[in-house]
Enzyme design. Sequence first.
Site: not given
Length: 576
Positions: A126, A129, A132
């Site tokens: 994933k 972004h 995080h």
Amino acid sequence: MDHKSNIASTIAQITGLEVEQVYKLIEIPPQSDMGDYAFPCFVLAKTLRKAPPMIATELAANEKFAESDIYTVKNVGPYLNFFIDRGFMAADTLSAVNEAGDNYGTANEGEGKNVIVEYSSPNIAKPFHVGHAFTTILGNSLARTYKKLGYNVVRMNHLGDYGTQFGKLITAYRLWGDEAALEEDPIKELLRIYVKFHEEEKNDPSLTESARENFKKLEDGEEEEYKLWKRFRDMSLVVFEKLYKRMGVEFDNYNGESFYSDRIPAVVDMLREKNLLEESEGAQVVMLEEYGLPPCIILKSDGTTIYASRDLAAVLYRDETYHFDKNIYVVGIPQALHFKQVFSVLKKAGYECADDCVHVGFGLVKFKNMKFSTREGNVVLLEDLINESVSKVREIIAKNAQDRGDNMTDAEIDEIAEKVGLGAVVYTYVKSGRERDIVFSWEDMLDFNGDTAPYLIYTYARTRSILRKALDQGFAPATDKETLSKLTSDDEYELIKSIGDFPEAVKKAAATYEPFMISRQISLVARNFNRFYNNSRILGADSEELTKARLAVCEAVCSTLKSGLDLLGIDVVEKM
Ligand code: ARG
């Protein structure tokens, strides 16, 4: 020196109160004309049967206070106000700071204690972004802060590398995976096929079935499926580690969800033995009504494990392996309930370590008037945010250098822009209390006069250049207390006091899990320094002595800013 303890013990001697109690009661007055410390006399009213203002008057006249040449005492209403002698404070603080240098703020309160800081913990395959980034930056700062205080810190990255979505990825890869694209930008390709899987699944239930089978095979350790999973994981880690390296973020291990999966049966057995497992709609749960919480699901109705069971296994593993003093989870506020449940299940099962587990939550990330070409879906990638910030800072730095007539090389400008641009992003995450949402805007972030990393780094670099220039002219910072005690002006006093309060701010940051205690303190130091610098001459002060004493302040400002920024995960530059 710790003036507060010193004052507390004298008050205790005079009044017969316990030192600890006095220490806790001593306040820092809101304005400096009310002294450096204040003791409210209300506690003594009952035993002495007198009004607090009267007690304050009598106490202020006590000769034990008069003996001190470090402070003077004044009574104001019900308070005893203590004024630390300015010259003494200057000499005392500056000699301590300059002796410590970059180690200023170091302490040993954590000696022999293990603290686990779990942070970042992105999900494999994933995109990484800006959300995080919050856990990554906060966790990195907390890990550095605990280390500074002498704790033995274990930095853990609880990767999201397990669960049914990997069955889906395996199915999707076999159907639509594009090798070249995968090599080129693994996360982008993995996300593409994952999204495609969900679209196709709507019309083709056999996909759901195939994904389930593949996950089962993965759990059973079948070679083909394991290899694919491992490959996705490794490829994602390469991408994440590149980002971590750029940010100066490190981990002691990447024991993610998969690491704990084979420890779950033991957790289930333990809960069953303790009679804590109950069946609810086919699932196995632990009831938590006594904690005011909904039941915690341990096994789903099809017998597969879930996120919470992996976290239970993780706490027990950490307890066994590290005998932690604290086990800190830096994870967004939306997971607060999850952590309450996990800790409560352990508490119910009789594990004392449950009390030492802490969920450190944080707010959301928002953007004000910022346009991004979002590469993947509609999330903003941290890398894009950093790149954009670095390139904007680069323009500013290059222009400033040109205006000054300074021929900095491109490589020099690049290096400065990277540190300042990255610092600007990092600082935005730690400049306010962590539970508040943050709003990015270029104007705020890159304001060289605002509460920003560029402002702090610039203050540092300029102060370094003053010190270099002084050295060229043959002036070195003073080290003897007599010279240092000449620093008694209001500006000098405020500045030195804010420098002296830094170690306490570091301790508070650790105790409250708020790096913002540190950012706030160094930002105050920088403001005080700039006021002092605008109002007083350093080179060319009234006497050579004063110049040297002021250079010692410059040196202490540098040590404090550098040490504080380092705790936030921000590098300084020597020239800007
Ligand atoms: N991987 C999760 C996410 O991205 C965060 C993991 C948090 N840590 C934990 N021990 N559950 O949302």
